[in-house]
Design an enzyme around this catalytic site. Structure first.
Site, PDB file in Angstrom:
ATOM      1  N   ASP A   1       0.852  -1.165   0.000  1.00 24.44           N
ATOM      2  CA  ASP A   1       0.000   0.000   0.000  1.00 24.44           C
ATOM      3  C   ASP A   1       0.896   1.225   0.000  1.00 24.44           C
ATOM      4  O   ASP A   1       1.956   1.190   0.601  1.00 24.44           O
ATOM      5  CB  ASP A   1      -0.755   0.014   1.326  1.00 24.44           C
TER       6      ASP A   1
ATOM      7  N   GLU B   1      -1.597  18.497   6.949  1.00 24.65           N
ATOM      8  CA  GLU B   1      -1.103  19.411   5.917  1.00 24.65           C
ATOM      9  C   GLU B   1      -0.928  20.806   6.507  1.00 24.65           C
ATOM     10  O   GLU B   1       0.077  21.466   6.307  1.00 24.65           O
ATOM     11  CB  GLU B   1      -2.079  19.499   4.729  1.00 24.65           C
TER      12      GLU B   1
ATOM     13  N   LYS C   1      -7.041  28.808   1.111  1.00 26.15           N
ATOM     14  CA  LYS C   1      -6.112  27.922   0.386  1.00 26.15           C
ATOM     15  C   LYS C   1      -6.873  26.674  -0.035  1.00 26.15           C
ATOM     16  O   LYS C   1      -7.800  26.207   0.647  1.00 26.15           O
ATOM     17  CB  LYS C   1      -4.896  27.567   1.251  1.00 26.15           C
TER      18      LYS C   1
END
Lengths: 684, 567
Positions: A308, A349, A397
């Site tokens: 994976d 993130e 964003k």
């Protein structure tokens, strides 16, 4: 990667005193012929020992010299005992490990939930599949199961030896819990998935104790060869008195039995069970539980491993690595906007953008806070963007298409150079994130999939062993290609649907490949069931664990390398000891044949190349060597012949030299020394 | 020694190019592809199928293939037995020979049906031309064809992937005879006739010798028999003296051709193997292993024979090389080369008396046969036997590199192992038991012409030759007794089926398997290390099996000679 010692059972020295005592007892118990049925070579040896013992008694009763018969009988019994000792020692090591596992299970209590929602206190031993139990702070999870409600911090050190607690939660791929682990905080409802005696811990105990051990196909084939050789040598030895009679030479039963036992592959026959048990035990030491010995050996043959991407090759989260300001926008302005918009953003993130910005600004650690009036706009599926409102500023964003729409809506225009930047980032396989302030486009943040540490080196090692690695990912081909190149994968399948894994494995198998698969998710279960070697993460779902034939307690995907290594070592050890055992026969012939015939035919004395003193000393030396070589090789059998990732020819050449040539020459030296020793002690 | 080396090179330089061509041709034949002979032979082949109601396209499982093999072999033995028993009342019997004694007939029937051609009788004074042609010669073709067919079925097993069948036995049998054995035998027979080998149905001629004694010289269809005798690695001569007889082997050229012929098909089959499994280098690697063993045995033979017999030298009878028992026309190198070839293959035809060879040469011959005649070997069975050793060698080697053993991409498991172990170890078990019984019983010792170590070698040789379906004898042993006829007959049958049936079983088992593609972790089975491992395994198995027997037989005899005595 460092090998952690097992925490469940402290590593013991190979010849721990208590274990040795236990093994010695076991080796006498195993003299029972019914137990030796599994090892025909040793059964014949025992029959020979019994026969010479009877003859010794007869000699004593008839007041004839009996010293030689007695010594032969003793050493034949020792031969059987040494072989039994090897097996018993391997088993003792296994059960010692199992014992310390059992300690963690004492008598657990469980809070079983009844149909009406109330709970009752029951013993863990009475839990059945399908029962629901509630486990709260500080309680021990009573059985294997799956979390159906809640989240908890779980201490799995009793099972894995890993001291850092892990988060387990309902739903998703981290819902499996193991009986014996402890909830540190949180309250969870667990549906029990195994009946007593079938739990994971029970499997583990059974495996390490060798109780459930079945012969693997390779072991069966080797056993056939050993039986064939035994039959051959029985006939060869039976033909000797016929030929001797014709040549006018008398032969005695103890001498013939000695010849037979020396010729039979007693070394490998005696050590064979120990090699398998010890191999499984070595896997447990590396925190891998194999549910079948067959799978362990198959892992030595694997030539393709399907991995994976997320969680195996990459850390699973994209990280910001670069800030690209739009033309006419200063770097500081972009950093400021990106930082502001990410400060309250708790996604990985977002956090990585904060870290990057801080680095760019040269701030280490420092406490940057969002202005008091900042309003965070979290990511939503509708807007497909996140951001922050500070005063009049509307910082956002998101991905390019969403941002382009937003800018148009606000009457701005999307600069072409930024589009080019976005494309350049995407071409590299990374994810571009556009940052805007109102209708103004400030620039692009490059988000990169970050490889797990050391993955590249491990994949290179796999390739060295002849195992190709294939990554399977839902990403677009560009991203996939970039990661594949960076990690050094041999192949990748991009934009894969969930069932792609299964069909990919089937395709490889129909081309004749042996495929290993590592997975943790429920959607991996069918692929795991199809793969030849299926390793499930212990942290994975119950479905994945049930479909797999091996479970990695550390949930470390690169563990496959260790598994392959152990699988190969088991096979190499068997092959090496077989070669050694058979090669030994040459020297024994040179000792025993002249001993039988040189008295009548002095010409045959030239075959006595070792210049052994007397016929009796020669035969006894060969028998003693044959017996002593078994305990001498026990450490090798338990530790396994080391596997080095080199070409097959190089490995074979080396092993042939050591165990083939060595096996041919060593007994010449050993028998000669023993002969000198026996004569010096006046035993013959 | 130079002459010995030169004659060996001459033989091999003739052998390898022709075998390479024939190997390619045979691969085409058994794949059912068109060959340059097809236009002429294909109608004949089809006719046979129509007459015998064989469906050419119907493939067989390993089991039904094996049933056909057993039925054909035993059926052939039965027919041959009846012909011999009834030859007195059958035509084409110019010498008026009577029916063959039952035990001799049974032994001979098994012997020719199993491609052994052990001859307990003297051909020219026991068998009528009808028996020779309709009985023995037919079996020479048939038994050879059975061997080739089984080898081809086994090769197919390695070549196929996940297949349930290994071919059609009748088709393979018919093609072996029509496309390979008949054309080759025809050409060779004509060449032999041109060199003076007899081919006639006339009654024996009477000749007056120099001492004016009358001598009856039986004649017969010798050349036709001679050709298939060598090509089919049969070895049963028309005459008792076999290929030492001038009517069978008149000159140096025929000697070379016959020696070449007995090696031809076994060698060619190794090339066919490489082609059919799609790996020519694999065929060459097997051949290299065979050649190494051949050179080893031949070198020892040459050395021993050319050094001579110290006893004869001491007695002042014969100094230098050992000429005892040799045809002077042929000389020592040609005799030693032939002896090596005939025992390396399962031919058993002889052009010198093996009883007179020096003990070490006897050792080489016993070893060649004892390891199962896998150095080139008998037609078909030689390759099968070699593949048994390959399975064994690759099993041990595979384990030692840490992989499930495999060969040509086929994983070798329990079934392959059982069959290889039977194929390799059952024959020695049977021959050692047989020899041990013969050594213990008065009936066994009764036929012995020599005492002590040499006698032991003779009895050992008889059973080794029988179990290996070789058929050559050390002579010196009068084996035409009920005891030897029956025990050797039984041993021949077991030896034959212990090769054919495990071979088929392995072929059928690997055919069912998928083929694993090779990777860098796969041991390359075409390189020098493979050859070394294979040769090593063969030498080790042989040495461990025969160490006591050879010590008391040929080795002790050799040591006696060195000590200046016979026993």
């Amino acid at each position: 990667m460092t090998r952690r010692s097992t925490g469940a059972a402290e590593r013991r020295s190979m010849f721990d005193r208590a274990l040795v005592i236990q093994a010695v007892r076991g080796s006498f118990r195993k003299l029972d012929p019914r137990q030796l049925l599994r090892s025909p070579v040793m059964l014949v040896t025992e029959a020979g020992a019994a026969l010479t013992t009877i003859l010794t008694v007869v000699s004593i009763v008839q007041a004839r010299p009996f010293s030689f018969e007695l010594q032969v009988s003793l050493w034949l019994w020792f031969t059987v005992l040494f072989a039994n000792f090897a097996e018993a020692l391997a088993e003792a090591q296994g059960s010692a490990r199992a014992e310390s596992l059992r300690r963690s299970r004492k008598d657990l209590a469980a809070r079983r939930q009844l149909a009406d929602g109330r709970t009752e206190q029951v013993s863990a031993a009475t839990l059945r599949k399908g029962d629901a139990v509630v486990v709260g702070d500080g309680e021990t999870i009573p059985g294997d199961g799956e979390i159906v409600e809640g989240t908890a911090l779980v201490d799995e050190s009793a099972i894995t030896g890993e001291s850092a607690p892990v988060v387990r939660e309902a739903g998703g791929d981290r819902s499996g819990v193991t009986g014996g682990s402890r909830v540190l905080s949180g309250q969870i409802k667990v549906r029990i998935t195994a009946n007593p005696g079938e739990t994971f811990l029970d499997h583990m105990i059974a495996m390490v104790e060798g109780a459930r051990r079945q012969m693997t196909p390779n072991e069966i084939a080797l056993q056939i060869l050993l039986v064939g050789l035994t039959v051959l040598f029985v006939v060869v030895v039976l033909s000797v008195p016929a030929m001797a009679h014709y040549m006018g030479v008398a032969t005695t039963v103890p001498v013939l039995v000695s010849l037979l036992v020396c010729l039979m592959p007693t070394t490998i026959g005696g050590l064979l069970p120990a090699i398998g048990i010890a191999g499984m035990d070595r896997l447990v030491q590396r925190n891998v539980i194999a549910l079948s010995g067959r799978a362990v050996e198959a892992s030595g043959d694997v030539d393709i491993v399907v991995l994976d991407k997320t969680g195996t090759i990459t850390l699973g989260n994209r990280m910001a690595t670069e800030l690209l300001p739009a033309p006419g926008v200063s770097r500081e302005e972009l950093i400021d906007a990106a930082l502001l918009s990410s400060l309250p953003d708790e996604t990985p993130e977002g956090r990585s953008i904060v870290v990057l910005c801080k680095n760019e600004l040269g701030i280490r650690g420092g406490d940057i806070r969002a202005p008091g009036d900042a309003v965070f706009i979290p990511f939503s599926a509708m807007t497909r963007m996140s951001g922050v409102d500070v005063g009049m500023r509307r910082i956002r964003k998101g991905a390019i298409d969403a941002m382009e729409g937003l800018v148009r809506l606000l009457g701005g225009y999307f600069p072409e150079p930024v589009k080019a930047q976005v494309e350049a980032v995407a071409r590299n396989g990374d994810t571009p994130m556009v940052v805007t302030d109102g209708s103004r486009v400030l620039g692009v943040v490059r988000l990169k999939d970050v490889l797990k540490q050391g993955i590249k080196a491990r994949l290179a090692e796999l390739r060295h062993m002849g195992i190709r690695s294939v990554m399977i990912t839902g990403d677009n081909p560009l991203t996939a290609a970039s990661i594949a190149a960076e990690a050094g994968l041999d192949d990748f399948i991009a934009q894969a649907k969930p069932d792609a894994k299964l069909s990919l494995i089937r395709k490889y198998q129909s081309d004749g490949h042996l495929v290993a698969m590592i997975g943790d998710g429920t959607n991996d279960a069918p692929a795991l069931a199809q793969a030849d070697v299926a390793v499930a993460m212990n942290a994975g779902t119950q479905a994945a664990r049930e479909a797999a034939n091996m479970i990695d307690l550390d949930s470390n995907p690169t563990k496959l390398l260790d598994i392959v290594e152990v699988g190969k070592e088991i096979l190499i050890t068997r092959g090496a000891l077989t070669t050694f055992s058979v090669a030994n026969d040459m020297a024994k012939y040179f000792a025993i044949v002249p001993a039988i015939f040189a008295a009548a035919y002095p010409e045959l004395g030239v075959l006595n190349v070792m210049r052994l003193s007397t016929p009796a000393s020669a035969i006894l030396a060969a028998v003693v060597f044959n017996a002593l070589i078994i305990p001498a090789l026990i450490p090798l059998a338990l530790r396994g012949v080391r596997f080095r990732a080199r070409s097959a020819s190089a490995v074979l050449r080396w092993n042939l030299l050591v165990y083939g040539m060595g096996g041919l020459l060593l007994p010449f030296l050993g028998i000669k020394l023993l002969d000198m020793f026996l004569v010096a002690l006046r035993l013959v | 020694m130079t002459k010995a080396v030169l004659s060996t090179l001459e033989l091999l330089l003739l052998l390898f190019p022709v075998a390479l061509l024939l190997g390619g041709y045979m691969a085409r034949v058994f794949r059912g592809e068109r060959t340059f002979l097809s236009s002429g032979l294909r109608p004949m082949e089809k006719l046979v199928y129509r007459l015998c109601r064989v469906d050419e396209a119907r493939e067989m499982s390993g089991r039904s293939y094996a049933l056909c093999v057993v039925a054909t072999t035993l059926g052939g033995c039965l027919v041959l037995l009846l012909i011999q028993l009834l030859q007195g009342i059958l035509p084409l019997n110019p010498q008026g020979l009577r029916g063959v004694r039952w035990d001799t007939a049974l032994n001979t029937a098994i012997s020719f049906g199993t491609n052994t051609n052990w001859q307990a009788y003297a051909g020219e004074t026991t068998m009528s031309p009808l028996t020779q042609m309709l009985g023995l010669a037919v079996q020479n073709f048939l038994s050879a064809a059975v061997g080739i067919a089984v080898a081809v079925a086994m090769i197919r097993g390695f070549a196929r992937k996940e297949a349930k069948t290994v071919g059609n036995f009748w088709v393979d049998l018919v093609r072996s005879v029509i496309y390979i054995l008949l054309p080759l035998a025809l050409v060779l027979a004509v060449v032999l006739v041109s060199q003076g080998v007899v081919q006639t149905l006339r009654a024996p001629v009477e000749a007056r010798t120099l001492e004016s004694a009358r001598q009856v010289i039986p004649m017969g269809p010798v050349a036709s028999q001679e050709a298939i005798k060598e090509l089919g690695t049969n070895g049963g001569g028309y005459y008792n003296a076999n290929s030492a007889h001038p009517f069978e082997n008149p000159n140096g050229l025929t000697n070379l051709l016959e020696n070449f012929a007995l090696l031809l098909i076994p060698t060619a089959l190794v090339f066919s193997f490489g082609i059919m499994v799609g790996n020519r280098r694999q065929g060459r690697a097997l051949l290299a292993a065979m050649l190494a063993l051949f050179a080893l045995g031949l070198g020892l033979s040459f050395w021993a024979e050319l050094s001579g017999n110290p006893l004869l030298a001491d007695a002042g009878v014969l100094a230098g090389a050992n000429f005892e028992g040799k045809e002077v026309r042929l000389g020592i190198p040609a005799s030693a080369l032939w002896a090596e070839s005939t025992t390396a293959t399962s031919t058993g035809a002889v052009n010198s008396a093996h009883d007179s060879d020096l003990p070490l040469v006897g050792l080489v011959q016993l070893f060649n046969m004892g390891i199962g005649e896998v150095v080139f070997g008998g037609v078909g069975v030689g390759l099968i036997g070699m593949l048994f050793y390959v399975v064994l060698a690759m099993f041990v080697a595979g384990l030692m590199i840490g992989r499930t053993p495999e060969f040509l991409g086929k994983k070798l498991g329990a079934r392959e192992m059982i069959m290889a172990v039977i194929g390799i170890l059952l024959p020695p078990v049977i021959l050692l038991s047989g020899a041990a019984i013969a050594l213990l019983l008065p009936a066994g010792l009764a036929g012995l012409g020599n005492p002590s170590a040499h006698g032991l070698s003779e009895i050992l040789y008889a059973y080794t030759s029988a179990v290996g379906n070789n058929g050559s004898a050390m002579a010196g042993l009068s084996a035409n007794t009920p005891f030897y006829n029956l025990t050797l007959g039984l041993v021949m049958l077991i030896g034959r089926f212990a090769t054919l049936l495990p071979g088929l079983a392995i072929g059928a088992a690997v055919a069912r398997k998928r083929t694993v593609p090779s990777s860098i972790a796969t041991f390359p089975t075409t390189g020098p290390l493979f050859v070394v491992v294979l040769v090593g395994v063969i030498l080790l198995v042989g040495a461990l099996t025969y160490f006591p027997a050879f010590s008391l037989g040929p080795i002790l005899e050799h040591l006696f000679l060195g000590a200046g005595r016979l026993a």
